[in-house]
Scaffold this active site. Structure first.
Site, PDB file in Angstrom:
ATOM      1  N   GLY A 225      16.505  51.430  16.632  1.00  0.00           N
ATOM      2  CA  GLY A 225      17.489  52.416  17.062  1.00  0.00           C
ATOM      3  C   GLY A 225      18.571  52.772  16.073  1.00  0.00           C
ATOM      4  N   PRO A 260      13.201  48.476  13.408  1.00  0.00           N
ATOM      5  CG  PRO A 260      13.699  48.371  11.126  1.00  0.00           C
ATOM      6  CD  PRO A 260      13.256  47.529  12.283  1.00  0.00           C
ATOM      7  N   GLY A 261      12.590  51.975  13.163  1.00  0.00           N
ATOM      8  CA  GLY A 261      11.582  52.988  12.839  1.00  0.00           C
ATOM      9  C   GLY A 261      12.237  54.059  11.996  1.00  0.00           C
ATOM     10  NE  ARG A 298      13.422  63.783  15.512  1.00  0.00           N
ATOM     11  CZ  ARG A 298      14.684  64.113  15.279  1.00  0.00           C
ATOM     12  NH1 ARG A 298      14.970  65.012  14.352  1.00  0.00           N
ATOM     13  NH2 ARG A 298      15.658  63.559  15.938  1.00  0.00           N
ATOM     14  CB  CYS A 328       1.632  82.059  21.014  1.00  0.00           C
ATOM     15  SG  CYS A 328       0.590  82.815  19.779  1.00  0.00           S
TER      16      CYS A 328
HETATM   17  C1  LIG Z   1      10.809  53.461  19.436  1.00  0.00           C
HETATM   18  C2  LIG Z   1      11.125  52.028  19.442  1.00  0.00           C
HETATM   19  C3  LIG Z   1      11.705  51.421  18.305  1.00  0.00           C
HETATM   20  C4  LIG Z   1      12.127  52.201  17.091  1.00  0.00           C
HETATM   21  O1  LIG Z   1      13.171  53.065  17.344  1.00  0.00           O
HETATM   22  P1  LIG Z   1      13.927  53.794  16.141  1.00  0.00           P
HETATM   23  O2  LIG Z   1      14.980  54.581  16.803  1.00  0.00           O
HETATM   24  O3  LIG Z   1      12.942  54.639  15.439  1.00  0.00           O
HETATM   25  O4  LIG Z   1      14.479  52.716  15.265  1.00  0.00           O
HETATM   26  C5  LIG Z   1      11.916  50.065  18.353  1.00  0.00           C
HETATM   27  N1  LIG Z   1      11.575  49.321  19.424  1.00  0.00           N
HETATM   28  C6  LIG Z   1      11.023  49.866  20.528  1.00  0.00           C
HETATM   29  C7  LIG Z   1      10.660  49.005  21.663  1.00  0.00           C
HETATM   30  C8  LIG Z   1      10.779  51.229  20.562  1.00  0.00           C
HETATM   31  O5  LIG Z   1      10.243  51.777  21.663  1.00  0.00           O
END
Ligand SMILES: *Cc1c(COP(=O)(O)O)cnc(C)c1O
Length: 403
Positions: A225, A260-261, A298, A328
């Site tokens: 997050g 983290p993503g 997004r 479209c």
């Molecule tokens: C989506 C998700 C993440 C990654 O979230 P980011 O906002 O991209 O860091 C981490 N843990 C869980 C369980 C998620 O669903």
């Protein structure tokens, strides 16, 4: 500096470009922030699930946070060791749970009481013990976009504190469950430290109350997050983030798991698209490009802002335009009222911060093949996913065509 014009020429447009060196820097920053504690950074695969991206993190020592068995398989293929893979998500099927147990991953993140019963039953069938963690919903408002907040009771994610405690007691008494971790994830694109600290405190208190009844957990999974800068956001420094979390763990000897993503990949990614035409409808000016919402959803989905850089040398005054794709749908846009200089067919636009929740949310809507993806590392580029062809798109249908 990445030479986007050269890349567009070599690989065509629309095109995703990922700066692998930047991903490494972000990974290292976060890993370093947790120095002094045992930690696993488990890359959240859904942010960008290209196998080469996952492999890049695997080589750095990363684990993987997966939300489907497909992502678990990707993580294995990319070389992430089983003992660093976790499986989260609100709706896991029996087959997914079975495979996760058989593959002996680090743990399954359980998100409901009902799911705990399924995991226990399946582990029993297999004659084994399933390692689990429970996702706690600390009922904290993360002060982010409502679509990406996940830590309030009116979200579908996790269980409340008293349910969690009951579940830990059951798991601890079960021969087929081994509770090893506790998990929370309050939302995405977090830019405020206080909600994270509060959530960590609530969860740490729960850990202490479990210790008091001899339930010892090993992994403190703080979710992901961590927010990034799309525009003018003031973001959280990894060091402050780690300190806020570690500050709640006094006296607890636990390994940190962090998922983290976006933080790792978003600002490493660029979506390069080519101008097809400009057009004027009354007062409104549109720039029509060859990329669309099926490539980068997004803006359409969250009204998200992405910085857009035109690759032109122009001294002419900028004008506010809508940048739209060929799909479209009126919702097919990358930006509205965005100041750009006059453009010509063939000019390139670079849409920034596109490395997370970009390609992965793509589709084939309007029978559009998905873009190619390219990695740039140490000054060299290489293809990591080829552009989808028309034949790719119809491959699963042609055998069913009747004459
Ligand atoms: C989506 C998700 C993440 C990654 O979230 P980011 O906002 O991209 O860091 C981490 N843990 C869980 C369980 C998620 O669903």
């Amino acid at each position: 500096m990445i030479d986007f014009k050269a890349l567009a020429k070599e690989y065509g447009t629309p095109l995703y470009v990922y700066d692998f060196d930047y991903m490494s820097e972000q990974y290292t920053k976060l890993k370093e922030a947790f120095r002094g504690r045992k930690s696993i950074i488990a890359y959240a695969v859904k942010a960008n699930s290209n196998l080469s991206v996952i492999k890049h993190f695997a080589k750095m020592g990363s684990g993987a946070d997966c939300v489907s068995i497909g992502e678990v398989r990707r993580a294995f293929m990319a070389g992430i060791p089983a003992y660093k893979i976790i499986f989260s998500g609100v709706g896991k099927s029996d087959d997914e749970i079975r495979e996760a147990i058989e593959r002996d991953i680090l743990y399954i993140n359980v998100e409901s009481d009902a799911e705990l019963q399924r995991v226990e039953a399946i582990a029993k069938e297999l004659g084994t013990q399933a390692r689990i963690s429970i996702r706690v919903n600390p009922n904290i408002d993360p002060q982010t976009h409502p679509y990406i907040s996940t830590g309030l009771h009116d979200n579908k994610f996790g269980v409340d504190l008293s349910t969690a405690k009951r579940m830990y007691i059951q798991a601890n008494n079960s021969e087929n469950l081994d509770p090893v971790g506790i998990h929370f994830h309050i939302g995405s694109q977090l830019t405020q430290l206080q909600p994270i600290r509060e959530a960590a405190e609530i969860v740490a208190d729960l850990i202490r109350s479990l210790q008091a009844i001899d339930i010892e957990l090993k992994f403190f999974d703080v979710g992901g997050g961590l927010g990034i800068k799309y525009d003018d956001e003031v973001t959280i420094e990894p060091y402050d983030y780690a300190q806020a979390i570690l500050g709640t763990l006094t006296g607890l000897d636990m390994t940190i798991l962090c998922e983290p993503g976006r933080f790792l990949t978003a600002n490493a990614g660029y979506f390069v698209t080519k101008v097809l035409y400009e057009k004027q409808n009354g007062e409104k000016k549109f720039v029509v490009v060859d990329g669309a919402m099926n490539d980068l959803l997004r803006p359409s989905l969250y009204n998200a802002y992405h910085e857009i850089e035109p690759l032109v040398d122009s001294t002419e005054p900028k004008q506010e335009v809508d940048i739209v794709g060929p799909v479209c749908e009126s919702g097919d846009f990358f930006a509205k009222n965005y100041p750009l200089p006059p453009l010509q067919a063939g000019d390139l636009l670079v849409i920034k911060s596109a490395g997370a929740y970009g390609f992965g949310m793509g589709s084939n809507y309007n029978t559009r093949g998905r873009s190619a993806e390219v990695a740039v590392e140490k000054g060299k580029s290489r293809l990591i996913r080829r552009r989808e062809s028309f034949e790719d798109l119809i491959a699963l249908e042609t055998e069913f065509l009747e004459d």
